[in-house]
Design a protein around this motif. Structure first.
Motif, PDB file in Angstrom:
ATOM      1  N   SER A 132       4.879  -0.620  -6.577  1.00 18.92           N
ATOM      2  CA  SER A 132       5.992  -1.186  -5.818  1.00 18.92           C
ATOM      3  C   SER A 132       5.853  -2.696  -5.642  1.00 18.92           C
ATOM      4  N   HIS A 133       4.610  -3.189  -5.666  1.00 21.85           N
ATOM      5  CA  HIS A 133       4.312  -4.615  -5.546  1.00 21.85           C
ATOM      6  C   HIS A 133       3.254  -4.962  -6.602  1.00 21.85           C
ATOM      7  N   GLY A 134       3.328  -6.168  -7.137  1.00 18.95           N
ATOM      8  CA  GLY A 134       2.295  -6.658  -8.031  1.00 18.95           C
ATOM      9  C   GLY A 134       1.481  -7.728  -7.335  1.00 18.95           C
ATOM     10  N   GLY A 135       0.292  -7.983  -7.862  1.00 19.87           N
ATOM     11  CA  GLY A 135      -0.519  -9.037  -7.293  1.00 19.87           C
ATOM     12  C   GLY A 135      -1.993  -8.859  -7.570  1.00 19.87           C
ATOM     13  N   ARG A 136      -2.802  -9.528  -6.763  1.00 22.21           N
ATOM     14  CA  ARG A 136      -4.258  -9.467  -6.898  1.00 22.21           C
ATOM     15  C   ARG A 136      -4.883  -9.426  -5.507  1.00 22.21           C
ATOM     16  N   GLY A 137      -6.149  -9.121  -5.455  1.00 27.77           N
ATOM     17  CA  GLY A 137      -6.811  -9.082  -4.166  1.00 27.77           C
ATOM     18  C   GLY A 137      -8.287  -8.791  -4.316  1.00 27.77           C
ATOM     19  N   TYR A 138      -8.853  -8.275  -3.226  1.00 30.52           N
ATOM     20  CA  TYR A 138     -10.269  -7.927  -3.197  1.00 30.52           C
ATOM     21  C   TYR A 138     -10.453  -6.591  -2.504  1.00 30.52           C
ATOM     22  N   LEU A 139     -11.490  -5.877  -2.944  1.00 29.16           N
ATOM     23  CA  LEU A 139     -11.860  -4.573  -2.390  1.00 29.16           C
ATOM     24  C   LEU A 139     -13.329  -4.572  -2.053  1.00 29.16           C
ATOM     25  N   GLU A 140     -13.667  -4.052  -0.863  1.00 28.96           N
ATOM     26  CA  GLU A 140     -15.047  -3.846  -0.494  1.00 28.96           C
ATOM     27  C   GLU A 140     -15.252  -2.418  -0.049  1.00 28.96           C
ATOM     28  N   MET A 141     -16.373  -1.804  -0.482  1.00 24.73           N
ATOM     29  CA  MET A 141     -16.664  -0.413  -0.143  1.00 24.73           C
ATOM     30  C   MET A 141     -18.143  -0.286   0.215  1.00 24.73           C
ATOM     31  N   THR A 142     -18.403   0.374   1.321  1.00 27.14           N
ATOM     32  CA  THR A 142     -19.777   0.577   1.778  1.00 27.14           C
ATOM     33  C   THR A 142     -20.012   2.058   2.064  1.00 27.14           C
ATOM     34  N   GLY A 143     -21.292   2.419   2.124  1.00 27.75           N
ATOM     35  CA  GLY A 143     -21.671   3.763   2.526  1.00 27.75           C
ATOM     36  C   GLY A 143     -21.594   4.808   1.433  1.00 27.75           C
ATOM     37  N   TYR A 144     -21.476   4.394   0.165  1.00 31.03           N
ATOM     38  CA  TYR A 144     -21.454   5.354  -0.943  1.00 31.03           C
ATOM     39  C   TYR A 144     -22.865   5.572  -1.438  1.00 31.03           C
ATOM     40  N   GLU A 145     -23.366   6.777  -1.271  1.00 26.24           N
ATOM     41  CA  GLU A 145     -24.759   7.083  -1.623  1.00 26.24           C
ATOM     42  C   GLU A 145     -24.828   7.724  -3.007  1.00 26.24           C
ATOM     43  N   ALA A 184      -5.182   5.065   1.937  1.00 28.77           N
ATOM     44  CA  ALA A 184      -5.818   4.733   0.658  1.00 28.77           C
ATOM     45  C   ALA A 184      -6.476   5.988   0.103  1.00 28.77           C
ATOM     46  N   GLU A 185      -6.065   6.395  -1.095  1.00 29.06           N
ATOM     47  CA  GLU A 185      -6.574   7.606  -1.727  1.00 29.06           C
ATOM     48  C   GLU A 185      -7.198   7.260  -3.076  1.00 29.06           C
ATOM     49  N   PRO A 186      -8.449   7.675  -3.322  1.00 25.87           N
ATOM     50  CA  PRO A 186      -9.086   7.386  -4.614  1.00 25.87           C
ATOM     51  C   PRO A 186      -8.359   8.066  -5.769  1.00 25.87           C
ATOM     52  N   LEU A 187      -8.218   7.334  -6.874  1.00 32.66           N
ATOM     53  CA  LEU A 187      -7.617   7.866  -8.091  1.00 32.66           C
ATOM     54  C   LEU A 187      -8.603   7.948  -9.250  1.00 32.66           C
ATOM     55  N   GLY A 188      -9.658   7.156  -9.220  1.00 35.24           N
ATOM     56  CA  GLY A 188     -10.612   7.136 -10.317  1.00 35.24           C
ATOM     57  C   GLY A 188     -11.950   6.594  -9.871  1.00 35.24           C
ATOM     58  N   LEU A 189     -13.027   7.070 -10.521  1.00 37.19           N
ATOM     59  CA  LEU A 189     -14.387   6.707 -10.149  1.00 37.19           C
ATOM     60  C   LEU A 189     -15.063   5.921 -11.260  1.00 37.19           C
ATOM     61  N   THR A 190     -16.011   5.085 -10.870  1.00 34.98           N
ATOM     62  CA  THR A 190     -16.892   4.395 -11.806  1.00 34.98           C
ATOM     63  C   THR A 190     -18.329   4.737 -11.440  1.00 34.98           C
ATOM     64  N   GLU A 191     -19.132   5.090 -12.434  1.00 34.54           N
ATOM     65  CA  GLU A 191     -20.551   5.310 -12.178  1.00 34.54           C
ATOM     66  C   GLU A 191     -21.260   3.962 -12.244  1.00 34.54           C
ATOM     67  N   VAL A 192     -21.869   3.591 -11.134  1.00 32.49           N
ATOM     68  CA  VAL A 192     -22.521   2.289 -11.034  1.00 32.49           C
ATOM     69  C   VAL A 192     -23.718   2.415 -10.118  1.00 32.49           C
ATOM     70  N   ALA A 193     -24.843   1.867 -10.539  1.00 33.04           N
ATOM     71  CA  ALA A 193     -26.075   1.872  -9.741  1.00 33.04           C
ATOM     72  C   ALA A 193     -26.464   3.285  -9.323  1.00 33.04           C
ATOM     73  N   GLY A 194     -26.272   4.252 -10.211  1.00 33.00           N
ATOM     74  CA  GLY A 194     -26.702   5.618  -9.953  1.00 33.00           C
ATOM     75  C   GLY A 194     -25.824   6.398  -9.013  1.00 33.00           C
ATOM     76  N   ARG A 195     -24.607   5.931  -8.770  1.00 33.99           N
ATOM     77  CA  ARG A 195     -23.694   6.659  -7.886  1.00 33.99           C
ATOM     78  C   ARG A 195     -22.270   6.501  -8.401  1.00 33.99           C
ATOM     79  N   GLU A 196     -21.369   7.356  -7.944  1.00 36.48           N
ATOM     80  CA  GLU A 196     -19.971   7.259  -8.315  1.00 36.48           C
ATOM     81  C   GLU A 196     -19.198   6.592  -7.185  1.00 36.48           C
ATOM     82  N   VAL A 197     -18.466   5.542  -7.545  1.00 36.81           N
ATOM     83  CA  VAL A 197     -17.742   4.735  -6.566  1.00 36.81           C
ATOM     84  C   VAL A 197     -16.270   4.708  -6.963  1.00 36.81           C
ATOM     85  N   PRO A 198     -15.348   4.926  -6.020  1.00 37.48           N
ATOM     86  CA  PRO A 198     -13.920   4.863  -6.367  1.00 37.48           C
ATOM     87  C   PRO A 198     -13.468   3.435  -6.613  1.00 37.48           C
TER      88      PRO A 198
END
Length: 346
Positions: A333-346, A278-292
């Motif tokens: 290559s595949h379409g669909g939906r899902g969920y993502l969780e990310m921790t430890g981003y300061e 899994a490689e980050p392609l884009g970031l969002t600034e949220v809650a004072g930090r940048e999260v992929p």
């Protein structure tokens, strides 16, 4: 995988953060430890395992509203032990924490609750199944037929869940290794729920239908001291196949990865460290930090090369130990939906 580990920061001393995210790289003397070749006992293993330090019942759902809008939903109950002893009433060393959330393309609503074991405020019973904290409940005659409810300051939901497939086991028959040094958990899922119910939001009620994924995991020391956070993906493809994959980020800049491929009939194949990427392609600034919030996810053995993008990049869980959790859309290559969780981003 999920933000379940983050719960331990509530009870672990702050210096422990130097040893794995939320202190989960610290030792667990006196607690039971997962071992290879597990033998599960159902329905008993749907219930609590107080001999282990941390455990969770973790559900996420991708929903379609009668209003034509997409929604995401989360219901989570964590159990963590203060000590490897038993007791009665207030002396029971079990602390419970609940997280609930609803995500829309423009908003993210979050609620958090805490409870103590031994006094009836929170707990889990296996047969019939019931998990609760205060008036939040996940319950039913068995694990395949459940109802769910939660409320927050700006939302509420009531859902019915019906399993359309079998339980699946991650790693080696449910023994899920989390590091090169051998830390592990017991880990299985029910990723085949069909869901229907009603969301209540500030704009009013909306009927919803969709699919849900429930994770069950317990351990006592699942991380190594050099792991700082994780990125966890549960992806449901239009083909009916599913993919669970995670990477644990390490202080030297490398990652430890694992994945499970799940066929439409529930057959699985586990993938070891290095097979999933899994490689980050884009970031969002949220809650004072940048999260992929936009990723390239690949599993070459299955021909998976997809872009995974958050439905709402601002799906920040501003709880006691904050993390990012929200619904994602899949293309490539595949379409669909899902969920993502990310921790430890300061």
């Amino acid at each position: 995988m999920n933000a379940k580990y983050a719960a331990l920061l509530v009870i672990w001393p702050l210096p422990a953060l130097a040893q794995g995210f939320a202190g989960m790289g610290t030792g667990a003397e006196g607690f039971a430890m997962p071992a290879p070749d597990p033998v599960f006992d159902f329905p008993a293993d749907h219930g609590a395992h107080p001999d282990y330090r941390i455990e969770w019942w973790y559900l996420t759902a991708n929903l379609d509203g009668a209003d034509g809008q997409e929604y995401g939903l989360q219901w989570t109950l964590f159990r963590f032990a203060l000590a490897p002893e038993t007791g009665e009433g207030w002396s029971v060393p079990q602390v419970w924490m609940g997280h609930a959330a609803v995500t829309t393309p423009t908003d993210h609503y979050v609620a958090e609750r805490f409870g103590r074991g031994g006094i009836g405020q929170a707990g889990v019973a296996a047969d019939p199944f019931e998990a609760w904290i205060d008036d939040w409940r996940l319950w039913g005659p068995d694990f395949g037929d459940l109802q769910m409810r939660a409320t927050g300051a700006e939302f509420a939901y009531e859902m019915q869940l019906d399993a359309q497939g079998p339980l699946v086991f991650h790693g080696a028959d449910g023994f899920s290794v989390k590091s090169a040094s051998g830390q592990a958990s017991y880990y299985y899922s029910q990723p085949f729920y069909a869901v229907e119910g009603v969301l209540t939001l500030p704009e009013g009620e909306v009927a919803v239908t969709g699919s849900a994924w429930l994770d069950r995991e317990w351990s006592s020391q699942p991380l190594s001291e050099d792991q700082t956070g994780w990125d966890w993906f549960s992806l449901s493809f239009d083909s009916g196949d599913k993919l669970m994959g995670f990477q644990l980020r390490q202080t030297d800049g490398t990652e430890f990865t694992a994945a499970t491929w799940i066929g439409p009939d529930g057959t699985t194949e586990a993938y070891p460290d290095g097979a999933f990427d899994a490689e980050p392609l884009g970031l969002t600034e949220v809650a004072g930090r940048e999260v992929p919030t936009r990723w390239q996810v690949t599993l070459p053995d299955r021909g998976v090369d997809v872009t995974v993008e958050a439905m709402n990049g601002a799906a920040w869980m501003g709880v006691s130990v904050p993390y990012w959790e929200g619904p994602v859309r899949i293309s490539g290559s595949h379409g669909g939906r899902g969920y993502l969780e990310m921790t430890g981003y300061e």
